[in-house]
Design a protein around this motif. Sequence first.
Motif: not given
Lengths: 218, 218
Positions: A76-79, A107-110, A115-116
């Motif tokens: 729910g929260r990106d962080d 998106e890039l930090p993820a 993340a795959t």
Amino acid sequence: NHIIVTGFGTSGQEAVHELLARGTDPREIVVIDGSEKALELAEAQGCNVLCGDSTRDRTLKDVAIHRARSMIVSAGRDDTSILITLTARHLAPRLPISIVVRNEDNELPARQAGATTVINPVSFAGLLLAGSTSGRHIADYMADLAASGGRVKLNERTVLPEEVGGPLSAIGTGLGLRIYRGDRPIGFWEEEAKRLQSGDVIIEITEGNGLPEPADGD
Amino acid sequence: NHIIVTGFGTSGQEAVHELLARGTDPREIVVIDGSEKALELAEAQGCNVLCGDSTRDRTLKDVAIHRARSMIVSAGRDDTSILITLTARHLAPRLPISIVVRNEDNELPARQAGATTVINPVSFAGLLLAGSTSGRHIADYMADLAASGGRVKLNERTVLPEEVGGPLSAIGTGLGLRIYRGDRPIGFWEEEAKRLQSGDVIIEITEGNGLPEPADGD
Ligand SMILES: [Ca+2]
Ligand SMILES: [Ca+2]
């Protein structure tokens, strides 16, 4: 060999709904959330549940992350989602992890967190909105492709021994779209698609299971 | 012959971004929003702007809705978006209208209000999340397909005179996926796809424009 779903808000619920529609046994799904109320919904569908904080090593170890076959992160929260991804990647270096992010900047930090697959619902909606202005069936086709129900679905599989040496256009299971040879994508129109190799991964369109599409799929 | 975009929040902005990436002239886009600040962003990209309330007939008439070629509705709230759709449909009975809704329960009302295309970003994300557990390339391929950049894109067009009578598999512009004959979908595997008819609409995959994909498209 189970699927871990961390966060059972709307995205997590939709994902589980579609997993069940694809024939996944609910007992192979473990839902983690901090809210007992959310977990009641998951339990009512037959899933295993754990009330806890997925950013903690302890929680992910409790659901045997080292034995999982994939993980869906939609906190729910990106962080929070990115911290869960970092934690999970540390514990399970080869686990396929799919994460939902809401902000494009994340998106890039993820990806960097390990993340795959990174899914940004808002970006995707923008693409579909724009596409829909050049054809009234585009968005519906995309929705049909993404869902296992309906008339078609997008499928990924390894090449079969008997297909090696033949062209992508000759596979019998569906319509061949792309080959991944290692990490390199090869399009259906390319010379190299005329000769499949052992180990190739194929993206194909197959017939859907014919069940009703989701409401947005028609 | 312009495109009307009502609501310039994240979805509306992403849609305009992709329209421009597809080669749409920004002067053919009219953005309506109640916030001057949002409109500054649209103006900076060369779009025409109008500060106003799109639920009012007057506003939509001011942007010559009867001459528009399509409309994108992403007001941020489902109730507002649906009211805009109703108003627009009343003024322009044949205009293609694409609407974003956030709540699944509002998909049907949105269609009843006259939307041609209904996009639910959360549902879509759930489908992609579930799909990603059965293949690590599925979500990326979907994102590539939806965007004009990258290696492929999904395209919709009317059959060409020289294609009539031939099979869908023989079209030279891309890989034929589906035919719409009237409103009836015909899959690539079906007998009727072996003989294209005048007036058929074709869904095909064509090569993308090669520009970098959005970050979520890999
Ligand atoms: Ca489908
Ligand atoms: Ca593309």
